[in-house]
Design an enzyme around this catalytic site. Sequence first.
Site, PDB file in Angstrom:
ATOM      1  N   GLN A  15      52.787 -12.541  13.807  1.00  0.00           N
ATOM      2  CA  GLN A  15      53.312 -11.620  12.793  1.00  0.00           C
ATOM      3  C   GLN A  15      54.774 -11.337  13.129  1.00  0.00           C
ATOM      4  O   GLN A  15      55.079 -10.857  14.216  1.00  0.00           O
ATOM      5  CB  GLN A  15      52.511 -10.313  12.776  1.00  0.00           C
ATOM      6  CG  GLN A  15      51.001 -10.466  12.762  1.00  0.00           C
ATOM      7  CD  GLN A  15      50.463 -11.152  11.511  1.00  0.00           C
ATOM      8  OE1 GLN A  15      51.161 -11.208  10.479  1.00  0.00           O
ATOM      9  NE2 GLN A  15      49.252 -11.676  11.582  1.00  0.00           N
ATOM     10  N   GLU A  16      55.655 -11.659  12.194  1.00  0.00           N
ATOM     11  CA  GLU A  16      57.098 -11.507  12.424  1.00  0.00           C
ATOM     12  C   GLU A  16      57.705 -10.610  11.350  1.00  0.00           C
ATOM     13  O   GLU A  16      57.222 -10.574  10.216  1.00  0.00           O
ATOM     14  CB  GLU A  16      57.772 -12.880  12.414  1.00  0.00           C
ATOM     15  CG  GLU A  16      57.226 -13.818  13.487  1.00  0.00           C
ATOM     16  CD  GLU A  16      57.700 -15.258  13.355  1.00  0.00           C
ATOM     17  OE1 GLU A  16      57.300 -16.090  14.181  1.00  0.00           O
ATOM     18  OE2 GLU A  16      58.469 -15.552  12.405  1.00  0.00           O
ATOM     19  N   CYS A  55      52.819 -19.487  25.189  1.00  0.00           N
ATOM     20  CA  CYS A  55      54.122 -19.272  25.817  1.00  0.00           C
ATOM     21  C   CYS A  55      53.956 -18.368  27.037  1.00  0.00           C
ATOM     22  O   CYS A  55      52.904 -17.769  27.256  1.00  0.00           O
ATOM     23  CB  CYS A  55      55.100 -18.651  24.816  1.00  0.00           C
ATOM     24  SG  CYS A  55      54.720 -16.944  24.378  1.00  0.00           S
ATOM     25  N   HIS A  87      52.670 -12.054  18.872  1.00  0.00           N
ATOM     26  CA  HIS A  87      52.309 -13.451  19.082  1.00  0.00           C
ATOM     27  C   HIS A  87      50.836 -13.665  18.713  1.00  0.00           C
ATOM     28  O   HIS A  87      50.045 -12.721  18.709  1.00  0.00           O
ATOM     29  CB  HIS A  87      52.540 -13.849  20.535  1.00  0.00           C
ATOM     30  CG  HIS A  87      53.979 -13.811  20.954  1.00  0.00           C
ATOM     31  ND1 HIS A  87      54.563 -14.822  21.689  1.00  0.00           N
ATOM     32  CD2 HIS A  87      54.963 -12.892  20.754  1.00  0.00           C
ATOM     33  CE1 HIS A  87      55.836 -14.526  21.924  1.00  0.00           C
ATOM     34  NE2 HIS A  87      56.098 -13.356  21.366  1.00  0.00           N
ATOM     35  N   GLU A 138      48.273 -15.070  20.225  1.00  0.00           N
ATOM     36  CA  GLU A 138      47.270 -14.696  21.225  1.00  0.00           C
ATOM     37  C   GLU A 138      47.139 -13.177  21.321  1.00  0.00           C
ATOM     38  O   GLU A 138      46.025 -12.640  21.435  1.00  0.00           O
ATOM     39  CB  GLU A 138      47.643 -15.282  22.596  1.00  0.00           C
ATOM     40  CG  GLU A 138      47.596 -16.796  22.656  1.00  0.00           C
ATOM     41  CD  GLU A 138      48.922 -17.473  22.291  1.00  0.00           C
ATOM     42  OE1 GLU A 138      49.160 -18.589  22.763  1.00  0.00           O
ATOM     43  OE2 GLU A 138      49.729 -16.878  21.518  1.00  0.00           O
TER      44      GLU A 138
END
Length: 303
Positions: free
Chosen positions: A99-100, A138, A111, A113
């Site tokens: 979600q950005e 990441c 992120h 995860e």
Amino acid sequence: MTHHSLKHISDRIKQALNQIENRNLAQDLWYILGEQNFQGFLPAFTVNHFCEKYHMTDKELALILLPVSACYANPTISHFSVGAIAKGESGSFYFGANQEFCTTNIQQTVHAEQSAISHAWMRRESKITEITVNYTPCGHCRQFMNELNSAETLRIHLPHSQDNLLHHYLPDAFGPHNLQIDNRLFDKKAHNLFFVTEDPLIQAALDAANQSHAPYSKTYSGIALQLQDQQIFQGSYAENAAFNPSLPPLQTALNYLLLNGNEVENIARAVLVEQPFRLSYRGMTEELLAYLGDIPLDYIQVS
């Protein structure tokens, strides 16, 4: 805030299911997800049913479901959708996706995860046993997962490599034990924060604060969002031994809302309950709510 040309989650899921080779499985998934209003969640009995009916393992099912999970992404900055599925100790599947948020700082990002794990946490799962993701986690996410009460046994599955322990990706890890912290993310909490109210939204935010994981700062924080149809979604603060991978309460709540098939445009009220001992998420929360549509924040400080 959505980047997708197919705005509604049902349209995106239908497109993803069209790519599944087993058409009967795709049709069954469409029916189940539609019946639950496209909540990104499969209870254990549904997972078991699919595995028995289609002669596959739950790991194989999770890998097939990754493109469906990625439909919940809002990659407004990266244009890169990541999907994840957290399997709980209960056997249930919890979807997650990145979600950005544009026009604010990049630290507001969730992120995939983190999304799947916090989704499971808000549904009161007791432990995460496996996580399946369509790209290698990441470093930020590896550190976030190291806070879990299952970090030592957590298995990670990727399309090209399965059954790797978290510490295969994060050797010689820094974590809660280095700071003499025994209580982990997903362990039960007893913060005993108190506030007298008859407002169900304030009570939900208080409950979320009492569930928050903040052993380092002792800043217990929780939020509740109310939609126009009166649905309420909670978010608890998830702190991390490495500090920066911590997940703020608003991100947890927004993620939970989105993974339940809802839209942020439908938020009508927001309440943040916090014990601001060494930190405060008030400013960061107000900033993101302003981006989402000038949603006013009721802030309640407790002790």
